[in-house]
Motif scaffolding. Structure first.
Motif, mmCIF file in Angstrom:
data_model
loop_
_atom_site.group_PDB
_atom_site.id
_atom_site.type_symbol
_atom_site.label_atom_id
_atom_site.label_comp_id
_atom_site.label_asym_id
_atom_site.label_seq_id
_atom_site.Cartn_x
_atom_site.Cartn_y
_atom_site.Cartn_z
ATOM 1 N N HIS A 16 -5.409 -7.438 -6.921
ATOM 2 C CA HIS A 16 -5.980 -8.475 -6.061
ATOM 3 C C HIS A 16 -5.809 -8.086 -4.600
ATOM 4 O O HIS A 16 -4.688 -8.057 -4.071
ATOM 5 N N HIS A 67 -1.892 -6.841 -4.012
ATOM 6 C CA HIS A 67 -0.821 -7.058 -4.994
ATOM 7 C C HIS A 67 -1.424 -7.060 -6.395
ATOM 8 O O HIS A 67 -2.641 -6.962 -6.557
ATOM 9 N N ASP A 119 -1.308 -9.238 -10.136
ATOM 10 C CA ASP A 119 -0.924 -10.500 -10.762
ATOM 11 C C ASP A 119 -0.738 -10.263 -12.247
ATOM 12 O O ASP A 119 -1.659 -9.802 -12.928
ATOM 13 N N ARG A 170 -0.137 -11.925 -15.814
ATOM 14 C CA ARG A 170 -0.296 -13.239 -16.454
ATOM 15 C C ARG A 170 -0.175 -13.099 -17.968
ATOM 16 O O ARG A 170 -0.813 -12.224 -18.561
HETATM 17 MN MN MN Z 1 -3.184 -12.869 -6.629
#
Ligand code: MN
Length: 197
Positions: free
Chosen positions: A37, A43, A45, A47
Protein backbone atom coordinates in the motif's frame (compact mmCIF):
# COMPACT_ATOMS: atom_id res chain seq x y z
CA UNK A 1 -18.11 -8.48 19.54
CA UNK A 2 -17.35 -8.35 15.84
CA UNK A 3 -17.93 -4.96 14.32
CA UNK A 4 -16.78 -3.01 11.33
CA UNK A 5 -17.80 0.37 12.74
CA UNK A 6 -14.26 1.73 12.84
CA UNK A 7 -13.70 0.66 9.24
CA UNK A 8 -16.91 2.38 8.16
CA UNK A 9 -16.28 5.58 10.11
CA UNK A 10 -12.97 6.16 8.34
CA UNK A 11 -14.38 5.81 4.85
CA UNK A 12 -16.86 7.45 2.48
CA UNK A 13 -18.07 4.76 0.09
CA UNK A 14 -19.22 7.38 -2.40
CA UNK A 15 -15.62 8.40 -3.00
CA UNK A 16 -13.63 5.19 -2.58
CA UNK A 17 -13.98 1.87 -4.39
CA UNK A 18 -13.02 -0.07 -1.27
CA UNK A 19 -15.63 -2.69 -0.35
CA UNK A 20 -18.44 -1.83 2.00
CA UNK A 21 -18.62 -3.76 5.19
CA UNK A 22 -20.31 -7.11 5.06
CA UNK A 23 -19.45 -9.81 7.57
CA UNK A 24 -18.89 -13.13 5.85
CA UNK A 25 -16.76 -16.23 6.02
CA UNK A 26 -14.93 -18.64 3.81
CA UNK A 27 -16.85 -21.83 3.24
CA UNK A 28 -13.88 -24.11 3.67
CA UNK A 29 -10.38 -22.82 4.38
CA UNK A 30 -9.47 -19.64 6.23
CA UNK A 31 -7.86 -16.99 4.03
CA UNK A 32 -5.16 -14.34 4.36
CA UNK A 33 -3.98 -11.47 2.17
CA UNK A 34 -0.97 -9.16 2.16
CA UNK A 35 -1.51 -5.84 0.42
CA UNK A 36 1.31 -3.50 -0.58
CA UNK A 37 0.00 0.00 0.00
CA UNK A 38 1.61 3.20 -1.24
CA UNK A 39 -0.13 5.58 1.17
CA UNK A 40 1.67 8.57 2.72
CA UNK A 41 4.23 5.92 3.77
CA UNK A 42 4.74 2.73 1.77
CA UNK A 43 3.79 -0.26 3.92
CA UNK A 44 2.33 -3.74 3.78
CA UNK A 45 -1.02 -4.74 5.31
CA UNK A 46 -1.30 -8.26 6.67
CA UNK A 47 -4.88 -9.47 7.03
CA UNK A 48 -6.19 -12.83 8.22
CA UNK A 49 -9.75 -14.05 8.35
CA UNK A 50 -11.20 -14.49 11.79
CA UNK A 51 -14.85 -14.69 12.72
CA UNK A 52 -16.20 -13.15 9.51
CA UNK A 53 -13.79 -10.22 9.28
CA UNK A 54 -10.14 -9.68 8.38
CA UNK A 55 -7.97 -8.99 11.43
CA UNK A 56 -5.44 -6.44 10.15
CA UNK A 57 -1.90 -5.34 10.94
CA UNK A 58 0.25 -2.70 9.25
CA UNK A 59 3.76 -4.07 8.66
CA UNK A 60 5.92 -0.99 7.93
CA UNK A 61 8.91 -3.02 6.65
CA UNK A 62 6.86 -5.84 5.15
CA UNK A 63 7.00 -9.56 5.99
CA UNK A 64 10.23 -11.57 5.93
CA UNK A 65 11.03 -15.24 5.38
CA UNK A 66 14.07 -14.93 7.65
CA UNK A 67 13.41 -16.01 11.27
CA UNK A 68 16.01 -13.49 12.44
CA UNK A 69 13.81 -10.59 11.31
CA UNK A 70 11.12 -9.63 13.76
CA UNK A 71 8.84 -7.31 11.88
CA UNK A 72 6.84 -4.68 13.73
CA UNK A 73 3.11 -5.19 13.15
CA UNK A 74 0.66 -2.52 14.25
CA UNK A 75 -2.87 -3.86 14.68
CA UNK A 76 -5.46 -1.66 13.02
CA UNK A 77 -9.23 -1.78 12.54
CA UNK A 78 -10.90 -4.96 11.30
CA UNK A 79 -11.52 -4.95 7.57
CA UNK A 80 -14.42 -6.64 5.75
CA UNK A 81 -13.86 -10.07 4.27
CA UNK A 82 -14.18 -8.71 0.72
CA UNK A 83 -11.18 -6.46 1.27
CA UNK A 84 -9.03 -9.48 0.37
CA UNK A 85 -9.95 -8.82 -3.27
CA UNK A 86 -9.32 -5.07 -3.27
CA UNK A 87 -6.63 -3.89 -5.64
CA UNK A 88 -6.70 -0.37 -7.05
CA UNK A 89 -6.39 3.28 -6.15
CA UNK A 90 -7.89 4.96 -3.11
CA UNK A 91 -8.43 8.50 -4.43
CA UNK A 92 -6.82 11.58 -2.88
CA UNK A 93 -8.76 12.98 0.03
CA UNK A 94 -9.81 9.53 1.25
CA UNK A 95 -8.45 7.65 4.25
CA UNK A 96 -5.33 5.72 3.16
CA UNK A 97 -5.22 7.45 -0.24
CA UNK A 98 -2.81 5.71 -2.59
CA UNK A 99 -2.38 2.52 -4.60
CA UNK A 100 -3.19 -0.87 -3.08
CA UNK A 101 -1.75 -4.03 -4.65
CA UNK A 102 -2.46 -7.63 -3.66
CA UNK A 103 1.12 -8.70 -2.97
CA UNK A 104 0.24 -12.18 -1.69
CA UNK A 105 -2.78 -14.24 -0.75
CA UNK A 106 -3.77 -17.77 0.12
CA UNK A 107 -5.08 -19.88 2.94
CA UNK A 108 -3.88 -20.54 6.46
CA UNK A 109 -4.25 -23.08 9.21
CA UNK A 110 -3.43 -22.99 12.91
CA UNK A 111 0.07 -24.34 13.53
CA UNK A 112 -1.14 -26.60 16.31
CA UNK A 113 -4.66 -27.75 15.68
CA UNK A 114 -4.25 -30.92 17.69
CA UNK A 115 -6.52 -31.05 20.66
CA UNK A 116 -8.51 -28.13 19.28
CA UNK A 117 -11.97 -29.54 18.72
CA UNK A 118 -13.01 -26.15 17.39
CA UNK A 119 -10.32 -24.42 15.33
CA UNK A 120 -12.07 -21.05 15.26
CA UNK A 121 -12.50 -21.07 19.02
CA UNK A 122 -8.81 -21.83 19.50
CA UNK A 123 -7.92 -19.13 17.01
CA UNK A 124 -9.94 -16.55 18.91
CA UNK A 125 -8.55 -17.53 22.29
CA UNK A 126 -4.96 -17.45 20.93
CA UNK A 127 -5.68 -14.02 19.48
CA UNK A 128 -7.02 -12.80 22.82
CA UNK A 129 -3.86 -14.12 24.50
CA UNK A 130 -1.79 -12.17 21.98
CA UNK A 131 0.05 -15.15 20.51
CA UNK A 132 -0.97 -16.69 17.19
CA UNK A 133 1.00 -19.46 15.46
CA UNK A 134 -0.17 -20.31 11.98
CA UNK A 135 0.88 -21.85 8.69
CA UNK A 136 0.53 -19.74 5.57
CA UNK A 137 -0.10 -21.34 2.23
CA UNK A 138 0.44 -18.33 -0.03
CA UNK A 139 2.20 -17.80 -3.34
CA UNK A 140 5.11 -16.01 -1.64
CA UNK A 141 4.68 -16.52 2.08
CA UNK A 142 4.79 -20.17 3.10
CA UNK A 143 5.25 -22.13 6.27
CA UNK A 144 4.89 -21.28 9.92
CA UNK A 145 4.69 -17.73 11.28
CA UNK A 146 3.82 -16.21 14.61
CA UNK A 147 2.15 -12.94 15.54
CA UNK A 148 3.08 -11.98 19.07
CA UNK A 149 1.68 -9.05 20.99
CA UNK A 150 4.22 -6.96 22.90
CA UNK A 151 3.60 -5.96 26.49
CA UNK A 152 3.70 -2.26 25.81
CA UNK A 153 1.32 0.46 26.88
CA UNK A 154 0.12 0.61 23.32
CA UNK A 155 -1.84 -2.61 23.04
CA UNK A 156 -1.73 -2.60 19.25
CA UNK A 157 1.97 -3.42 18.97
CA UNK A 158 2.78 -6.91 17.73
CA UNK A 159 5.68 -8.67 15.96
CA UNK A 160 5.40 -10.88 12.87
CA UNK A 161 8.05 -13.60 13.01
CA UNK A 162 8.90 -16.40 10.57
CA UNK A 163 9.46 -19.73 12.32
CA UNK A 164 12.31 -22.03 11.41
CA UNK A 165 11.12 -24.61 8.90
CA UNK A 166 11.92 -25.77 5.38
CA UNK A 167 10.55 -22.51 3.93
CA UNK A 168 12.68 -20.18 6.08
CA UNK A 169 15.45 -18.43 4.10
CA UNK A 170 17.63 -15.32 3.85
CA UNK A 171 16.30 -14.21 0.46
CA UNK A 172 14.40 -10.93 0.50
CA UNK A 173 10.87 -12.03 -0.39
CA UNK A 174 9.89 -8.39 -0.98
CA UNK A 175 11.99 -8.48 -4.16
CA UNK A 176 9.08 -10.47 -5.60
CA UNK A 177 7.25 -7.24 -6.17
CA UNK A 178 4.40 -8.14 -8.52
CA UNK A 179 0.72 -8.51 -7.74
CA UNK A 180 -0.47 -12.10 -7.44
CA UNK A 181 -3.70 -10.96 -9.16
CA UNK A 182 -2.70 -8.62 -12.01
CA UNK A 183 1.02 -9.55 -12.22
CA UNK A 184 1.77 -5.79 -12.23
CA UNK A 185 4.22 -3.93 -10.01
CA UNK A 186 2.77 -1.23 -7.79
CA UNK A 187 4.07 1.46 -10.16
CA UNK A 188 2.60 -0.25 -13.24
CA UNK A 189 -0.69 -0.86 -11.47
CA UNK A 190 -0.90 2.84 -10.64
CA UNK A 191 -0.24 3.87 -14.26
CA UNK A 192 -2.72 1.31 -15.54
CA UNK A 193 -5.46 2.40 -13.12
CA UNK A 194 -4.88 6.07 -13.98
CA UNK A 195 -5.28 5.30 -17.69
CA UNK A 196 -8.72 3.80 -17.00
CA UNK A 197 -9.91 6.97 -15.27
MN1 MN B 1 -2.65 0.21 4.52
Amino acid sequence: MISLNKYNQKRNFNTTAEPESVIKKSITELVFVVQKHAASHLHYDFRMEMDGVLKSWVIPKGPSMNPVDKRLAIMVEDHPYDYKDFEGIIPDGNYGAGTVMIWDNGTYTLADQEGADNVEKKLKSDFEKGHLSFILNGKKLKGEFALVELNTKDENTWLLIKKNDQFACNDDVLQEDKSVISNLTLENLESFENLKN
